[in-house]
Design a protein around this motif. Structure first.
Motif, PDB file in Angstrom:
ATOM      1  N   VAL A 127       0.842  -1.200   0.000  1.00  0.00           N
ATOM      2  CA  VAL A 127       0.000   0.000   0.000  1.00  0.00           C
ATOM      3  C   VAL A 127       0.874   1.246   0.000  1.00  0.00           C
ATOM      4  CG1 VAL A 127      -1.631   1.342   1.392  1.00  0.00           C
ATOM      5  CG2 VAL A 127      -2.013  -1.091   1.055  1.00  0.00           C
ATOM      6  N   LEU A 128       1.917   1.256   0.829  1.00  0.00           N
ATOM      7  CA  LEU A 128       2.830   2.405   0.864  1.00  0.00           C
ATOM      8  C   LEU A 128       3.530   2.608  -0.472  1.00  0.00           C
ATOM      9  CD1 LEU A 128       4.394   1.972   4.402  1.00  0.00           C
ATOM     10  CD2 LEU A 128       2.892   3.833   3.627  1.00  0.00           C
ATOM     11  N   ARG A 129       3.938   1.515  -1.111  1.00  0.00           N
ATOM     12  CA  ARG A 129       4.587   1.620  -2.416  1.00  0.00           C
ATOM     13  C   ARG A 129       3.636   2.231  -3.444  1.00  0.00           C
ATOM     14  NH1 ARG A 129       3.902  -0.174  -6.822  1.00  0.00           N
ATOM     15  NH2 ARG A 129       2.455  -1.773  -6.187  1.00  0.00           N
ATOM     16  N   ALA A 130       2.408   1.732  -3.479  1.00  0.00           N
ATOM     17  CA  ALA A 130       1.420   2.228  -4.431  1.00  0.00           C
ATOM     18  C   ALA A 130       1.058   3.685  -4.130  1.00  0.00           C
ATOM     19  CB  ALA A 130       0.167   1.344  -4.399  1.00  0.00           C
ATOM     20  N   ALA A 131       0.948   4.032  -2.848  1.00  0.00           N
ATOM     21  CA  ALA A 131       0.647   5.419  -2.475  1.00  0.00           C
ATOM     22  C   ALA A 131       1.783   6.343  -2.893  1.00  0.00           C
ATOM     23  CB  ALA A 131       0.399   5.513  -0.971  1.00  0.00           C
ATOM     24  N   GLY A 132       3.008   5.874  -2.775  1.00  0.00           N
ATOM     25  CA  GLY A 132       4.158   6.661  -3.227  1.00  0.00           C
ATOM     26  C   GLY A 132       4.118   6.907  -4.717  1.00  0.00           C
ATOM     27  N   GLU A 133       3.739   5.880  -5.479  1.00  0.00           N
ATOM     28  CA  GLU A 133       3.605   6.036  -6.930  1.00  0.00           C
ATOM     29  C   GLU A 133       2.527   7.067  -7.252  1.00  0.00           C
ATOM     30  OE1 GLU A 133       5.417   4.693  -9.426  1.00  0.00           O
ATOM     31  OE2 GLU A 133       6.710   3.802  -7.894  1.00  0.00           O
ATOM     32  N   ALA A 134       1.393   6.989  -6.564  1.00  0.00           N
ATOM     33  CA  ALA A 134       0.303   7.941  -6.787  1.00  0.00           C
ATOM     34  C   ALA A 134       0.740   9.358  -6.411  1.00  0.00           C
ATOM     35  CB  ALA A 134      -0.928   7.528  -5.994  1.00  0.00           C
ATOM     36  N   LEU A 135       1.442   9.476  -5.290  1.00  0.00           N
ATOM     37  CA  LEU A 135       1.910  10.785  -4.834  1.00  0.00           C
ATOM     38  C   LEU A 135       2.835  11.423  -5.862  1.00  0.00           C
ATOM     39  CD1 LEU A 135       2.113  12.933  -2.596  1.00  0.00           C
ATOM     40  CD2 LEU A 135       3.978  11.583  -1.628  1.00  0.00           C
ATOM     41  N   ARG A 136       3.761  10.657  -6.419  1.00  0.00           N
ATOM     42  CA  ARG A 136       4.679  11.202  -7.421  1.00  0.00           C
ATOM     43  C   ARG A 136       3.915  11.688  -8.650  1.00  0.00           C
ATOM     44  NH1 ARG A 136       7.778   7.679  -4.786  1.00  0.00           N
ATOM     45  NH2 ARG A 136       7.236   5.794  -5.898  1.00  0.00           N
ATOM     46  N   ARG A 137       2.860  10.970  -9.047  1.00  0.00           N
ATOM     47  CA  ARG A 137       2.076  11.393 -10.209  1.00  0.00           C
ATOM     48  C   ARG A 137       1.308  12.681  -9.913  1.00  0.00           C
ATOM     49  NH1 ARG A 137       4.125   6.775 -10.573  1.00  0.00           N
ATOM     50  NH2 ARG A 137       4.170   5.633 -12.517  1.00  0.00           N
ATOM     51  N   VAL A 138       0.743  12.772  -8.707  1.00  0.00           N
ATOM     52  CA  VAL A 138       0.006  13.983  -8.330  1.00  0.00           C
ATOM     53  C   VAL A 138       0.951  15.178  -8.282  1.00  0.00           C
ATOM     54  CG1 VAL A 138      -1.249  15.095  -6.441  1.00  0.00           C
ATOM     55  CG2 VAL A 138      -1.828  12.775  -7.125  1.00  0.00           C
ATOM     56  N   GLU A 139       2.139  14.998  -7.707  1.00  0.00           N
ATOM     57  CA  GLU A 139       3.119  16.080  -7.677  1.00  0.00           C
ATOM     58  C   GLU A 139       3.529  16.490  -9.090  1.00  0.00           C
ATOM     59  OE1 GLU A 139       6.095  14.357  -5.150  1.00  0.00           O
ATOM     60  OE2 GLU A 139       5.268  15.339  -3.372  1.00  0.00           O
ATOM     61  N   ALA A 140       3.636  15.534  -9.992  1.00  0.00           N
ATOM     62  CA  ALA A 140       3.995  15.843 -11.376  1.00  0.00           C
ATOM     63  C   ALA A 140       2.895  16.669 -12.050  1.00  0.00           C
ATOM     64  CB  ALA A 140       4.245  14.555 -12.159  1.00  0.00           C
ATOM     65  N   VAL A 141       1.639  16.369 -11.752  1.00  0.00           N
ATOM     66  CA  VAL A 141       0.534  17.160 -12.309  1.00  0.00           C
ATOM     67  C   VAL A 141       0.639  18.603 -11.820  1.00  0.00           C
ATOM     68  CG1 VAL A 141      -1.976  17.494 -12.264  1.00  0.00           C
ATOM     69  CG2 VAL A 141      -1.029  15.210 -12.620  1.00  0.00           C
ATOM     70  N   ILE A 142       0.929  18.803 -10.544  1.00  0.00           N
ATOM     71  CA  ILE A 142       1.075  20.149  -9.992  1.00  0.00           C
ATOM     72  C   ILE A 142       2.232  20.882 -10.652  1.00  0.00           C
ATOM     73  CG2 ILE A 142       1.623  21.460  -7.889  1.00  0.00           C
ATOM     74  CD1 ILE A 142       0.134  19.173  -6.352  1.00  0.00           C
ATOM     75  N   VAL A 143       3.368  20.207 -10.787  1.00  0.00           N
ATOM     76  CA  VAL A 143       4.544  20.823 -11.413  1.00  0.00           C
ATOM     77  C   VAL A 143       4.239  21.211 -12.858  1.00  0.00           C
ATOM     78  CG1 VAL A 143       6.899  20.353 -12.210  1.00  0.00           C
ATOM     79  CG2 VAL A 143       6.221  19.746  -9.886  1.00  0.00           C
ATOM     80  N   GLU A 144       3.603  20.326 -13.606  1.00  0.00           N
ATOM     81  CA  GLU A 144       3.265  20.629 -15.001  1.00  0.00           C
ATOM     82  C   GLU A 144       2.299  21.808 -15.098  1.00  0.00           C
ATOM     83  OE1 GLU A 144       4.266  19.487 -18.051  1.00  0.00           O
ATOM     84  OE2 GLU A 144       5.850  18.502 -16.914  1.00  0.00           O
TER      85      GLU A 144
END
Length: 116
Positions: free
Chosen positions: A35-52
């Protein structure tokens, strides 16, 4: 309808469903790690959306929404605490990740309730 917003709304809905089931507490250690691994993957994608989204703005973007700076706009729209994790406040895992509980009832607070 806006396909990008629809996709992000679906992600939020799915995460709400995961949090509302209460299944995280019943996970094994190996399950919690997944769950932590998958949440980390989701978090990185959300941060990438914000950066973009920020990278595609111009100088007037924050002015158009009544903010003094892009930092203020992001603080407001992302609902970050005033101290901001990016202004010197650091997450201290043992204290900041502990689930707060009500002194009277002993009930745990929802994970989405925020830090401040």
């Amino acid at each position: 309808m806006h396909p990008l917003l629809d996709s992000l709304d679906q992600v939020v809905t799915d995460l709400d469903r995961v949090l509302s089931r209460g299944g995280l507490a019943g996970q094994t250690d190996a399950g919690r790690m997944e769950v932590l691994r998958a949440a980390g993957e989701a978090l990185r994608r959300v941060e990438a959306v914000i950066v973009e989204a920020v990278a595609s703005t111009d100088q007037r973007f924050s002015d158009d929404f009544g903010c003094r700076s892009l930092n203020e706009l992001l603080q407001r729209v992302l609902r970050l605490p005033r101290c901001g994790r990016h202004r010197g406040c650091r997450l201290r895992a043992p204290r900041d990740t502990r689930r707060p509980s009500s002194v009277r009832a002993g009930a745990g607070h929802d994970a989405r309730s925020g830090w401040c």
